[in-house]
Structures are given as structure tokens and as C-alpha cells.
Design a protein around this motif. Structure first.
Motif, PDB file in Angstrom:
ATOM      1  N   GLU A 158       0.831  -1.206   0.000  1.00 16.85           N
ATOM      2  CA  GLU A 158       0.000   0.000   0.000  1.00 16.85           C
ATOM      3  C   GLU A 158       0.863   1.252   0.000  1.00 16.85           C
ATOM      4  OE1 GLU A 158      -3.543   2.283   2.502  1.00 16.85           O
ATOM      5  OE2 GLU A 158      -2.575   0.507   3.379  1.00 16.85           O
ATOM      6  N   LEU A 159       1.974   1.196   0.719  1.00 15.29           N
ATOM      7  CA  LEU A 159       2.859   2.354   0.795  1.00 15.29           C
ATOM      8  C   LEU A 159       3.428   2.687  -0.587  1.00 15.29           C
ATOM      9  CD1 LEU A 159       4.001   4.311   2.876  1.00 15.29           C
ATOM     10  CD2 LEU A 159       5.942   2.763   3.169  1.00 15.29           C
ATOM     11  N   ASP A 160       3.869   1.667  -1.328  1.00 14.54           N
ATOM     12  CA  ASP A 160       4.394   1.890  -2.677  1.00 14.54           C
ATOM     13  C   ASP A 160       3.321   2.463  -3.601  1.00 14.54           C
ATOM     14  OD1 ASP A 160       6.856   0.962  -1.944  1.00 14.54           O
ATOM     15  OD2 ASP A 160       6.529  -1.079  -2.681  1.00 14.54           O
ATOM     16  N   LEU A 161       2.101   1.914  -3.506  1.00 18.83           N
ATOM     17  CA  LEU A 161       1.011   2.398  -4.346  1.00 18.83           C
ATOM     18  C   LEU A 161       0.679   3.844  -4.036  1.00 18.83           C
ATOM     19  CD1 LEU A 161      -1.186   1.871  -6.455  1.00 18.83           C
ATOM     20  CD2 LEU A 161      -2.658   1.009  -4.599  1.00 18.83           C
ATOM     21  N   LEU A 162       0.607   4.174  -2.746  1.00 17.00           N
ATOM     22  CA  LEU A 162       0.287   5.548  -2.351  1.00 17.00           C
ATOM     23  C   LEU A 162       1.353   6.529  -2.823  1.00 17.00           C
ATOM     24  CD1 LEU A 162      -1.109   5.035   1.264  1.00 17.00           C
ATOM     25  CD2 LEU A 162      -2.346   6.033  -0.665  1.00 17.00           C
ATOM     26  N   ARG A 163       2.609   6.116  -2.755  1.00 14.99           N
ATOM     27  CA  ARG A 163       3.694   6.996  -3.221  1.00 14.99           C
ATOM     28  C   ARG A 163       3.547   7.278  -4.717  1.00 14.99           C
ATOM     29  NH1 ARG A 163       8.280   3.791   0.268  1.00 14.99           N
ATOM     30  NH2 ARG A 163       8.208   5.114   2.142  1.00 14.99           N
TER      31      ARG A 163
ATOM     32  N   LYS B 201      -5.174  10.932  -0.162  1.00 16.01           N
ATOM     33  CA  LYS B 201      -4.064   9.998  -0.366  1.00 16.01           C
ATOM     34  C   LYS B 201      -2.766  10.559   0.200  1.00 16.01           C
ATOM     35  CE  LYS B 201      -6.024   7.636  -4.370  1.00 16.01           C
ATOM     36  NZ  LYS B 201      -6.144   6.335  -3.683  1.00 16.01           N
ATOM     37  N   ARG B 202      -2.607  11.880   0.067  1.00 11.19           N
ATOM     38  CA  ARG B 202      -1.412  12.505   0.637  1.00 11.19           C
ATOM     39  C   ARG B 202      -1.383  12.358   2.151  1.00 11.19           C
ATOM     40  NH1 ARG B 202       0.128  16.446   3.428  1.00 11.19           N
ATOM     41  NH2 ARG B 202      -1.986  17.256   3.697  1.00 11.19           N
ATOM     42  N   GLN B 203      -2.548  12.589   2.792  1.00 12.97           N
ATOM     43  CA  GLN B 203      -2.635  12.460   4.247  1.00 12.97           C
ATOM     44  C   GLN B 203      -2.435  11.016   4.697  1.00 12.97           C
ATOM     45  OE1 GLN B 203      -6.320  14.207   5.617  1.00 12.97           O
ATOM     46  NE2 GLN B 203      -5.773  16.267   4.904  1.00 12.97           N
ATOM     47  N   ARG B 204      -3.019  10.094   3.928  1.00 16.80           N
ATOM     48  CA  ARG B 204      -2.848   8.668   4.236  1.00 16.80           C
ATOM     49  C   ARG B 204      -1.379   8.264   4.135  1.00 16.80           C
ATOM     50  NH1 ARG B 204      -4.588   4.051   6.688  1.00 16.80           N
ATOM     51  NH2 ARG B 204      -4.269   2.208   5.405  1.00 16.80           N
ATOM     52  N   LEU B 205      -0.696   8.736   3.101  1.00 13.88           N
ATOM     53  CA  LEU B 205       0.720   8.435   2.924  1.00 13.88           C
ATOM     54  C   LEU B 205       1.540   9.001   4.078  1.00 13.88           C
ATOM     55  CD1 LEU B 205       3.082   7.394   1.214  1.00 13.88           C
ATOM     56  CD2 LEU B 205       3.059   9.588  -0.005  1.00 13.88           C
ATOM     57  N   GLU B 206       1.232  10.221   4.450  1.00 14.73           N
ATOM     58  CA  GLU B 206       1.945  10.861   5.556  1.00 14.73           C
ATOM     59  C   GLU B 206       1.732  10.100   6.860  1.00 14.73           C
ATOM     60  OE1 GLU B 206       1.909  15.124   7.964  1.00 14.73           O
ATOM     61  OE2 GLU B 206       1.095  15.022   5.926  1.00 14.73           O
TER      62      GLU B 206
END
Length: 525
Positions: A162-167, A303-308
Motif C-alpha cells: 500500500e505504501l508503494d502504491l500511495l507513493r 491519499k497525501r494524508q494517508r501516505l503521511e
């Protein structure tokens, strides 16, 4: 308090009504007369489940109405099994009925006495007696639960995939540099695609409007004629003013057309640029399932907030763990205070109930309360256990393990007598609380019931004359056969009729038995 109970077409009761008073109300009657029907009626008012079998044979529905003063509860059970209820003539659900009834009436029968064997009842009774407040503990427990849930969620939040996808998604959306102006891309693209047509039409429009002059030739001529007649026709002045307004509006319109056309003609946004931009935005909208650019921007921010959140969760986890340590310490402190308060109250309540049990015939019995430490729960870190020692020399054991139904009933009465000043329920109902006892103990039970009735309205069904004589109001349930049908009714008795009922309960109608009945009534006053 319960001031009136009206029962219609319930079992063998065709229609009967009783008006109860404050204090101790006793209900007696021969076995099989229908006392249990009236107990059942009260249970139905309290929200007990009912089926069509309770409806009197041949009738369409049974109805029970109980007047508690501020509240009137009515319940109807039809022969097809349906049940309806009302509170103050407004339709109510069974959940509403049960919630209200719990505040108004507490029923103790052969089955309901079993509640004293439940840990929750035992704990709540102890807290009520000790006036123990659990608010601070509850707040500390809820705070810890919230932190633990937040930590569990964060720890399981977002794997590497999920982290790679969000990035990737965040990078793609950021690169697009979406703005609110992108919302009008389709309109601007259409204008650029038809630029020549729009420019030509714009020129024709401005010429028709008179260009920068502000008005067409016709309007200009009309204004000249208005000025010529104004000295002979004053009304023309209003026309002139209106014409000037129209001239200004036409001028503004002409300039707007020229301005818009000039942007297209100058090629501020080329068709190629708009085409590329529109293709990109539409692609992103489809990919991220967004109906508009505004929604696409919202999703990009989410998505930015989720990634952060995921990238920084290690720091947040450590922060939460520190808070949890503090919350556990706070909870332990509150749990300790709660346990100490319960232990103090348990000693007093155990002694008081033991004294009450001695009065009720358990001359050598002992009652105590044990607190067993458990993992913190919503109600505390204690399991409350009522311990009962019916005979000296025997180890005290949990009440649930050793008490007979008769013992349970008397322990309940002893407990209720002790808790009387702390119990907020207005009406207590006891169904044969004095079962399996007699003689002098029956008299003591009656005295206890009257004692409880100083703080609550008490309604009790009894077979013991020694208990019945303490009633401040006495009702007799009787049955008769009329027209080939059995009918049960409840009626108040006093004076001579009460003496006759006590005499019947003593087992005879002779003068000696009658004198005994009179003596019992006299001694109970």
C-alpha cells in the motif's frame, strides 16, 4: 407507584381492576384462584414476552393497563400472537416499555429471584448500597480502550504494498498540478476548437451592437428624437434616461464580446495545449473514479494524508505507547480506589444482610461479599460474589452454588430490606417471597415487608396469614363459574371480610381459628 392495574381477557380473568396504595399491599387467595395471572399481568407490563396463549378463550385480545401516576402503560396481546404497547397513549416499542418499567417496578418471583445469583446484580447492589461512584474509573477505562484501539489500527495500518502504491499515486496526482480552473477545460477546449467561427460571429455581434459607440444607429436616432420633443412632452425625459441605460448595457455587452473573442484570437490557450490537458484530467478522473475535478483534488489530498500517516506511523506508535502507559497507571489508580470503596461497602452490607437473615429465620446463617481481582473491565477490576453460609461450621460458598429457591427468596428479601433506602425503584413486587416457611418466621417476613414498604410501595402475593396481616391494603383473588365459564377477579377486603380471609388462610372457620385471625390482625397494627 402503581396506583391502578386493570386486566381484561387475560387467561381466566374476564375483567378485573385493583387500586393499590402506598405502603404494603398483600394479595391472597386459594391455590388456582388466579393470583399468578395478576403477577403475569405485571410482568407483561414490564415488557415480558407474550403469545396468543395468554388471551382468554374466545376473545380477540387481552389488555393490561397499569397507572403509575406520571406514566400509564398499556399493552394489548391479540389472539393471533401480535403485541402492541403504549406509554401515555403514544405507541411504544418493547424496548421502550422495558426501559421505563425498570425505573418504575422491580418484580421478584420464583424465576426473577434468580437475578440475585447473577454477578452483575450483585455488583450493582453493592455499588448502590455503598453509593459508590464509578464515573472516574469509567472515564479512565474508556480512555485506555480508545488508545488501545487507535494503536491496534495504526499497527495494522498500511503494508509495503500500500505504501508503494500511495507513493506512486500521490506523485502522479501532484505532477498533474490540478486546480479549480481545470473544471472548465471542456468548455475552453470547445471554444478553441471553433475559434474561427466564434471570432467571426463576435465581429458581427459587435457591429450590430454599435461597437464602442455604445448603441446601434436606431437607438442613437431614437435618443435624438426624444431630446427634440422633451420641451413639449416632459414624459420623454424618462424615455431618455432608459435609453441611456440601454446604451450603457449595450456598450458593456459589446466590450465583453470583444474581450472574449480577443482571447481566442490571440491564442492564449492553444487547442493543442487544451487537448493535452483535457486528456490528462479525464484520464485521472476515470482512474480515480472522480466525477469532477474538485472530487479528484479531494482524493489527492486524502491519499497525501494517508501516505503521511503511514510514513510517520512509527513516531505516532511510540507516542501512543507512552500515552497507554500513562493511561494504564491512571486506570490502576482508579481501580484501586474503586476496590477499596467496594471492600468497605461489602463489609457493611454483609453484616446488615446477615442481621436481616437472622430476623427471617436463618438464625445461624452468615452472609458476606467477596471481591475477586480480575482484569479491568468496564465496571471495574473486581468480580463481586455473594457468599452464603446457611449453617455454622460450613465454609461459606457462593450463593449461586448452594441456595435453594426458598433460601434465595429470603436472601433477596433481606437484601431488599437492607437496600431499601438506596433503591430508586418506586414499586417492589414479591411473588410468594415467604414460600416454604411458616409460623414465627412468617410473621418476621411480614414485618420485613412492611419495613421495606416504608421506602417503597410493596405488592406481595402470599399464602402465609402471618405475613398477610401486615398489609396496609389487602386484596383477595377468587374465581367462580358463571354461564359455564370460569372467571377470576381481584377485590379489596377489609373489616369482617378480611378477618374471614385470614381465618381461611389459617385453615378453618371455627371460633378458635377466627379468634386467632383477629389476634394476628390486632398484633400487626
Amino acid at each position: 407507584m402503581l396506583s391502578r392495574l386493570c386486566v381484561s381477557n387475560l387467561a381466566i380473568v374476564e375483567r378485573s381492576e385493583a387500586e393499590f396504595s402506598v405502603g404494603l399491599n398483600v394479595i391472597t387467595g386459594e391455590t388456582g384462584a388466579g393470583k399468578s395471572v395478576f403477577m403475569g399481568a405485571l410482568s407483561l407490563i414490564a415488557g415480558a414476552k407474550a403469545d396468543s396463549s395468554v388471551v382468554r378463550d374466545g376473545e380477540k385480545e387481552a389488555e393490561i393497563e397499569a397507572d403509575f401516576g406520571e406514566y400509564v402503560i398499556r399493552r394489548v396481546i391479540s389472539s393471533n400472537g401480535r403485541s402492541k404497547a403504549w406509554i401515555n397513549d403514544e405507541a411504544a416499542s418493547m424496548a421502550d416499555i422495558k426501559a421505563l418499567a425498570q425505573k418504575l417496578v422491580d418484580i421478584h418471583g420464583a424465576h426473577s429471584n434468580q437475578s440475585i445469583l447473577e454477578e452483575a446484580f450483585q455488583r450493582k447492589s453493592l455499588d448502590s448500597y455503598g453509593e459508590i461512584q464509578t464515573k472516574e474509573y469509567g472515564a479512565a477505562y474508556d480512555a485506555l480502550q480508545k488508545l488501545n484501539a487507535e494503536l491496534a489500527e495504526l499497527e495494522s495500518d498500511g503494508g509495503e504494498d500500500e505504501l508503494d502504491l500511495l507513493r506512486y499515486q500521490t506523485s502522479e496526482l501532484n505532477a498533474a498540478e490540478l486546480t479549480e480552473d481545470d473544471e472548465t477545460l471542456a468548455e475552453r477546449h470547445a471554444a478553441a476548437a471553433h475559434a474561427g467561427e466564434i471570432i467571426e460571429a463576435s465581429r458581427s455581434i459587435t457591429e450590430a451592437l454599435g461597437g464602442d459607440r455604445g448603441a446601434g444607429d436606431s437607438l442613437f436616432e431614437a435618443q435624438r428624437q426624444m431630446r427634440a420633443i422633451i420641451k413639449h412632452f416632459p414624459e420623454a425625459e424618462a424615455w431618455i434616461n432608459k435609453a441611456e441605460e440601454l446604451s450603457i448595457e449595450l456598450q458593456e455587452l459589446s466590450r465583453a464580446v470583444v474581450d472574449s473573442a480577443s482571447k481566442i484570437e490571440s491564442g492564449e490557450e492553444s487547442l493543442e495545449e487544451l487537448d493535452h490537458r483535457l486528456t490528462l484530467v479525464n484520464k485521472l478522473k476515470r482512474k480515480y473514479n472522480a466525477a469532477s475535478v474538485a472530487e479528484l483534488i479531494e482524493k489527492a489530498e486524502a491519499k497525501r494524508q494517508r501516505l503521511e500517516r503511514i510514513e510517520n506511523k512509527g513516531e505516532k506508535i511510540e507516542e501512543l505507547r507512552e500515552k497507554i502507559v500513562e493511561a494504564k497507571a491512571k486506570l490502576a489508580k482508579e481501580a484501586s480506589s474503586l476496590t477499596k470503596a467496594r471492600a468497605k461497602a461489602a463489609k457493611k452490607l454483609g453484616s446488615a444482610v446477615t442481621t436481616a437473615l437472622h430476623d427471617l429465620g436463618f438464625l445461624k446463617a452468615s452472609f458476606s461479599i467477596e471481591l475477586k481481582a480480575i482484569d479491568p473491565q468496564a465496571h471495574g477490576a473486581d468480580e463481586v460474589i455473594y457468599m452464603f453460609e446457611p449453617n455454622p461450621g460450613e465454609a461459606a460458598r457462593p450463593l449461586a452454588d448452594i441456595a435453594s429457591s426458598g433460601e434465595t427468596a429470603r436472601v433477596m428479601l433481606a437484601l431488599k430490606a437492607t437496600l431499601a433506602e438506596h433503591d430508586g425503584v418506586g414499586t417492589l413486587v414479591f411473588d410468594e417471597i415467604d414460600a416454604n416457611i411458616g409460623g414465627e418466621v412468617g410473621r418476621v417476613v411480614g414485618e420485613k415487608l412492611r419495613s421495606v414498604a416504608r421506602h417503597h410501595q410493596v405488592i406481595t402475593i402470599t399464602h402465609l396469614p402471618q405475613s398477610a396481616v401486615f398489609g396496609e391494603k389487602h386484596f383477595v383473588v377468587s374465581k367462580s363459574v358463571e354461564g359455564g365459564r370460569t372467571k377470576s377477579r381481584i377485590s379489596e377486603v377489609s373489616g369482617e371480610n378480611r378477618v374471614k380471609e385470614i381465618t381461611r388462610m389459617l385453615g378453618g372457620m371455627g371460633s378458635v381459628v377466627r379468634k386467632h385471625a383477629e389476634e394476628l390482625l390486632s398484633l400487626s397494627r
